[in-house]
Design an enzyme around this catalytic site. Structure first.
Site, PDB file in Angstrom:
ATOM      1  N   TYR A 155      26.369 -32.081  53.529  1.00 37.63           N
ATOM      2  CA  TYR A 155      24.881 -32.359  53.079  1.00 37.63           C
ATOM      3  C   TYR A 155      24.127 -32.720  54.300  1.00 37.63           C
ATOM      4  CZ  TYR A 155      21.142 -35.442  51.709  1.00 37.63           C
ATOM      5  OH  TYR A 155      20.127 -36.115  51.417  1.00 37.63           O
ATOM      6  N   LYS A 192      20.745 -30.935  56.255  1.00 35.54           N
ATOM      7  CA  LYS A 192      19.541 -31.787  56.346  1.00 35.54           C
ATOM      8  C   LYS A 192      19.142 -31.614  57.892  1.00 35.54           C
ATOM      9  CE  LYS A 192      17.252 -33.233  53.478  1.00 35.54           C
ATOM     10  NZ  LYS A 192      16.004 -32.951  52.351  1.00 35.54           N
ATOM     11  N   THR A 194      16.720 -37.446  55.540  1.00 38.91           N
ATOM     12  CA  THR A 194      17.513 -38.610  55.047  1.00 38.91           C
ATOM     13  C   THR A 194      18.296 -39.406  56.429  1.00 38.91           C
ATOM     14  OG1 THR A 194      19.791 -39.190  54.416  1.00 38.91           O
ATOM     15  CG2 THR A 194      19.414 -36.860  54.719  1.00 38.91           C
ATOM     16  N   ASP A 195      18.588 -40.603  56.376  1.00 44.72           N
ATOM     17  CA  ASP A 195      18.936 -41.253  57.623  1.00 44.72           C
ATOM     18  C   ASP A 195      20.356 -40.763  57.842  1.00 44.72           C
ATOM     19  OD1 ASP A 195      20.362 -42.469  55.194  1.00 44.72           O
ATOM     20  OD2 ASP A 195      20.054 -44.557  55.774  1.00 44.72           O
ATOM     21  N   GLU A 196      20.955 -39.993  56.744  1.00 46.53           N
ATOM     22  CA  GLU A 196      22.295 -39.554  57.139  1.00 46.53           C
ATOM     23  C   GLU A 196      22.591 -38.613  58.258  1.00 46.53           C
ATOM     24  OE1 GLU A 196      24.729 -38.834  53.612  1.00 46.53           O
ATOM     25  OE2 GLU A 196      23.698 -39.992  52.297  1.00 46.53           O
TER      26      GLU A 196
HETATM   27  P1  NAD Z   1      17.457 -34.879  43.500  1.00 46.90           P
HETATM   28  O1  NAD Z   1      18.836 -33.960  43.700  1.00 46.90           O
HETATM   29  O2  NAD Z   1      17.345 -35.855  42.244  1.00 46.90           O
HETATM   30  O3  NAD Z   1      16.560 -33.709  43.010  1.00 46.90           O
HETATM   31  C1  NAD Z   1      16.498 -32.669  43.705  1.00 46.90           C
HETATM   32  C2  NAD Z   1      15.231 -31.780  42.985  1.00 46.90           C
HETATM   33  O4  NAD Z   1      15.335 -30.383  43.691  1.00 46.90           O
HETATM   34  C3  NAD Z   1      15.805 -31.124  41.665  1.00 46.90           C
HETATM   35  O5  NAD Z   1      14.571 -31.486  40.841  1.00 46.90           O
HETATM   36  C4  NAD Z   1      16.136 -29.830  41.595  1.00 46.90           C
HETATM   37  O6  NAD Z   1      15.913 -29.009  40.557  1.00 46.90           O
HETATM   38  C5  NAD Z   1      15.358 -29.376  42.668  1.00 46.90           C
HETATM   39  N1  NAD Z   1      15.935 -28.145  43.515  1.00 46.90           N
HETATM   40  C6  NAD Z   1      17.172 -28.116  43.894  1.00 46.90           C
HETATM   41  N2  NAD Z   1      17.430 -26.808  44.578  1.00 46.90           N
HETATM   42  C7  NAD Z   1      16.167 -26.266  44.446  1.00 46.90           C
HETATM   43  C8  NAD Z   1      15.853 -24.902  44.852  1.00 46.90           C
HETATM   44  N3  NAD Z   1      16.561 -24.025  45.343  1.00 46.90           N
HETATM   45  N4  NAD Z   1      14.505 -24.398  44.736  1.00 46.90           N
HETATM   46  C9  NAD Z   1      13.487 -25.500  44.076  1.00 46.90           C
HETATM   47  N5  NAD Z   1      14.039 -26.679  43.596  1.00 46.90           N
HETATM   48  C10 NAD Z   1      15.296 -26.936  43.805  1.00 46.90           C
HETATM   49  O7  NAD Z   1      17.269 -35.274  44.940  1.00 46.90           O
HETATM   50  P2  NAD Z   1      16.763 -36.697  45.317  1.00 46.90           P
HETATM   51  O8  NAD Z   1      17.582 -37.999  45.403  1.00 46.90           O
HETATM   52  O9  NAD Z   1      15.339 -36.827  44.333  1.00 46.90           O
HETATM   53  O10 NAD Z   1      16.131 -36.274  46.881  1.00 46.90           O
HETATM   54  C11 NAD Z   1      15.102 -35.465  47.201  1.00 46.90           C
HETATM   55  C12 NAD Z   1      14.867 -35.468  48.535  1.00 46.90           C
HETATM   56  O11 NAD Z   1      14.954 -36.803  49.203  1.00 46.90           O
HETATM   57  C13 NAD Z   1      15.996 -34.284  49.068  1.00 46.90           C
HETATM   58  O12 NAD Z   1      15.446 -33.904  50.187  1.00 46.90           O
HETATM   59  C14 NAD Z   1      17.027 -35.413  49.728  1.00 46.90           C
HETATM   60  O13 NAD Z   1      17.631 -34.994  50.942  1.00 46.90           O
HETATM   61  C15 NAD Z   1      15.858 -36.500  50.235  1.00 46.90           C
HETATM   62  N6  NAD Z   1      16.551 -37.972  50.306  1.00 46.90           N
HETATM   63  C16 NAD Z   1      16.973 -38.654  49.269  1.00 46.90           C
HETATM   64  C17 NAD Z   1      17.501 -39.987  49.369  1.00 46.90           C
HETATM   65  C18 NAD Z   1      17.863 -40.643  48.086  1.00 46.90           C
HETATM   66  O14 NAD Z   1      18.516 -41.630  48.496  1.00 46.90           O
HETATM   67  N7  NAD Z   1      18.163 -40.024  46.955  1.00 46.90           N
HETATM   68  C19 NAD Z   1      17.108 -40.653  50.345  1.00 46.90           C
HETATM   69  C20 NAD Z   1      16.790 -40.015  51.464  1.00 46.90           C
HETATM   70  C21 NAD Z   1      16.394 -38.628  51.581  1.00 46.90           C
HETATM   71  O1  TDX Z   2      31.633 -43.206  42.542  1.00 45.06           O
HETATM   72  C1  TDX Z   2      30.987 -43.578  43.468  1.00 45.06           C
HETATM   73  N1  TDX Z   2      31.753 -44.445  44.117  1.00 45.06           N
HETATM   74  C2  TDX Z   2      31.550 -44.990  45.362  1.00 45.06           C
HETATM   75  O2  TDX Z   2      32.237 -45.726  46.068  1.00 45.06           O
HETATM   76  C3  TDX Z   2      29.944 -42.833  44.207  1.00 45.06           C
HETATM   77  C4  TDX Z   2      29.091 -41.936  43.714  1.00 45.06           C
HETATM   78  C5  TDX Z   2      29.665 -43.301  45.517  1.00 45.06           C
HETATM   79  N2  TDX Z   2      30.457 -44.306  46.069  1.00 45.06           N
HETATM   80  C6  TDX Z   2      30.134 -44.928  47.538  1.00 45.06           C
HETATM   81  C7  TDX Z   2      29.686 -43.872  48.526  1.00 45.06           C
HETATM   82  C8  TDX Z   2      28.568 -44.440  49.210  1.00 45.06           C
HETATM   83  O3  TDX Z   2      29.054 -45.270  50.347  1.00 45.06           O
HETATM   84  O4  TDX Z   2      28.640 -45.611  47.179  1.00 45.06           O
HETATM   85  C9  TDX Z   2      27.694 -45.149  48.334  1.00 45.06           C
HETATM   86  C10 TDX Z   2      26.489 -44.627  47.802  1.00 45.06           C
HETATM   87  O5  TDX Z   2      26.902 -43.279  47.342  1.00 45.06           O
HETATM   88  P1  TDX Z   2      25.956 -42.168  46.878  1.00 45.06           P
HETATM   89  O6  TDX Z   2      25.038 -42.924  45.667  1.00 45.06           O
HETATM   90  O7  TDX Z   2      26.540 -40.995  46.477  1.00 45.06           O
HETATM   91  O8  TDX Z   2      24.649 -42.042  47.928  1.00 45.06           O
HETATM   92  P2  TDX Z   2      25.015 -41.645  49.519  1.00 45.06           P
HETATM   93  O9  TDX Z   2      26.321 -40.952  49.638  1.00 45.06           O
HETATM   94  O10 TDX Z   2      25.052 -42.775  50.278  1.00 45.06           O
HETATM   95  O11 TDX Z   2      23.645 -40.871  49.553  1.00 45.06           O
HETATM   96  C11 TDX Z   2      22.491 -40.999  49.110  1.00 45.06           C
HETATM   97  O12 TDX Z   2      21.546 -41.691  50.000  1.00 45.06           O
HETATM   98  C12 TDX Z   2      21.052 -40.863  51.037  1.00 45.06           C
HETATM   99  C13 TDX Z   2      21.778 -39.844  48.381  1.00 45.06           C
HETATM  100  O13 TDX Z   2      22.611 -39.213  47.486  1.00 45.06           O
HETATM  101  C14 TDX Z   2      21.563 -38.889  49.549  1.00 45.06           C
HETATM  102  O14 TDX Z   2      20.663 -37.684  48.961  1.00 45.06           O
HETATM  103  C15 TDX Z   2      20.349 -39.492  50.479  1.00 45.06           C
HETATM  104  O15 TDX Z   2      20.136 -38.797  51.759  1.00 45.06           O
END
Ligand code: NAD
Ligand code: TDX
Length: 356
Positions: free
Chosen positions: A162, A166, A136-138
């Site tokens: 988190y 990562k 992630t960019d975080e």
């Molecule tokens: P998500 O939470 O929707 O899905 C995570 C999946 O991993 C789920 O299916 C869960 O059951 C599985 N999981 C969790 N713990 C586990 C374990 N111990 N063993 C096996 N499986 C397990 O997450 P996502 O949003 O799809 O993110 C996927 C990946 O991409 C993550 O590594 C996250 O850090 C990264 N990422 C997400 C975003 C975003 O915006 N969602 C952005 C950048 C990077």
């Molecule tokens: O109820 C809310 N109110 C609100 O203001 C929630 C859930 C979020 N927010 C804000 C927090 C963030 O600035 O909105 C923005 C987006 O929040 P999230 O959807 O929780 O995402 P973020 O925290 O930015 O992280 C997501 O992007 C990077 C993913 O959850 C991560 O897994 C990924 O790495």
């Protein structure tokens, strides 16, 4: 058993991004066997991959990435030669309440997978293998309100449990490249949005709340900026990098779609109200400013020029198109939203595979 050209382990394939990656690989590469490893935590939902579940090149394995014996057994049984690792605890707010779960899965789980891959691959020619870690960019911390982007050279500065977990996992992956010569890839991507995202994250949570006329809890003053990427563009980038990325490299992935949260919320209200046939802005009154997230990073913005320059990647879906597709998907799939919010989706595994 049919011989497959490759055996690819995709972890977290029942989650949000994972299901799009699994679908793309199963459909595009019929000569690859795709092994979807997922523990099915609250974020994993087998309904997300039900359309590919019966395909001959797809296998589902319910498994915890921290279970070293089970992971090693999967490597041996399927002779895994590529890993695309998405399994993680992914929600920042949850990490504030339960950081240990994030250290366990994101750090120890990633290390367990790395060790299993090393044990399975070492002694042979590792050059054709790939261990691709999705991050992630975080990990880069926060940018000022205006100006500046994260590049691959930006110093790590994680703030939430988190992002700290990562960051740690990214370092372990790179250490396995530098120490053992494992062909690794790491990508750091911005916020994804699209169908089948768990409705704890901003976009699906707010679409669901608008639909049900519930309050929209905007953290702080809604001025934090996120850089949004349509999830299928991320999946296409993962496919490209898995096949053509240079071992040991890191690539940033982002869509150049920076938005303040409050502007995103207003856009969601506009699209949702229009698609529901409600009057323009009818649901603006649902916006509710609430206490800010602890350690809330102000702004993320990705410079993806390395990926564009070296591998020719470009996002295909504009933010306007992507939001339309996304909101429409949630409104057309209200049953999915209802089963996830009621918890009914958790019975899917037993229904599909019985009690094994
Ligand atoms: P998500 O939470 O929707 O899905 C995570 C999946 O991993 C789920 O299916 C869960 O059951 C599985 N999981 C969790 N713990 C586990 C374990 N111990 N063993 C096996 N499986 C397990 O997450 P996502 O949003 O799809 O993110 C996927 C990946 O991409 C993550 O590594 C996250 O850090 C990264 N990422 C997400 C975003 C975003 O915006 N969602 C952005 C950048 C990077
Ligand atoms: O109820 C809310 N109110 C609100 O203001 C929630 C859930 C979020 N927010 C804000 C927090 C963030 O600035 O909105 C923005 C987006 O929040 P999230 O959807 O929780 O995402 P973020 O925290 O930015 O992280 C997501 O992007 C990077 C993913 O959850 C991560 O897994 C990924 O790495």
């Amino acid at each position: 058993m049919a011989a497959f050209k490759r055996n690819i382990l995709i972890t977290g394939g029942a989650g949000f991004i994972g299901n799009h990656v699994v679908r793309l690989f199963v459909n595009k590469y019929p000569d690859y066997r795709i092994i979807n490893l997922d523990k099915l935590t609250y974020a994993g939902n087998l309904a997300n991959v039900s359309d590919v579940a019966c395909r001959g090149n797809y296998v589902f394995a319910k498994c915890d990435i921290c279970d070293a014996a089970a992971v090693a057994e999967l490597f041996a049984r399927y002779d895994i030669d590529g890993v695309i690792h998405l399994a993680a605890e992914s929600h920042v707010d949850r990490s504030i309440h339960d950081p240990m779960a994030f250290a366990r899965t994101n750090v120890l789980g990633t290390l367990t997978l790395l060790q299993a891959a090393l044990e399975h691959w070492r002694g042979g020619d590792m050059s054709g293998k790939r261990f691709y870690h999705i991050s992630t960019d975080e990990v880069y911390g926060a940018l000022h309100a205006e100006g500046g982007f994260f590049t691959e050279a930006t110093r790590y500065d994680p703030h939430s449990p988190y992002s700290a977990s990562k960051a740690s996992s990214d370092h372990f992956v790179r250490a396995f490249h530098d120490t053992y010569g494992m062909p690794t890839l790491v990508t750091n991507c911005s916020n994804n949005y699209g169908p089948r995202q768990f409705p704890e994250k901003l976009i699906p949570l707010f679409v669901n709340n608008i639909r049900r006329r519930r309050p929209l809890p905007v953290y702080g003053r809604g001025l934090n900026v996120r850089d949004w990427l349509y999830v299928e563009d991320h999946a296409r980038a993962i496919d490209l990098i898995f096949h053509h990325g240079h071992a040991g490299e890191t690539y940033n992935i982002g869509g150049h779609n920076e938005m303040r949260n409050i502007d995103m919320v207003k856009a969601l209200i506009a699209v949702t109200d229009r698609l529901l046939g409600r009057a323009d802005g009818e649901d603006s009154g649902l916006i509710t400013y609430v206490t800010d997230r602890a350690g809330h990073d102000l702004r993320y913005a990705i410079d993806a020029s390395k990926l564009e320059r070296e591998l020719g990647w470009r996002p295909q879906v504009s933010i306007a198109e992507g939001l339309e597709l996304t909101v429409k998907w949630y409104l057309d799939n209200q049953q999915w939203l209802d089963s996830v919010t009621s918890g009914e989706y958790m019975n899917y595994y037993e229904k599909m595979y019985g009690n094994r």
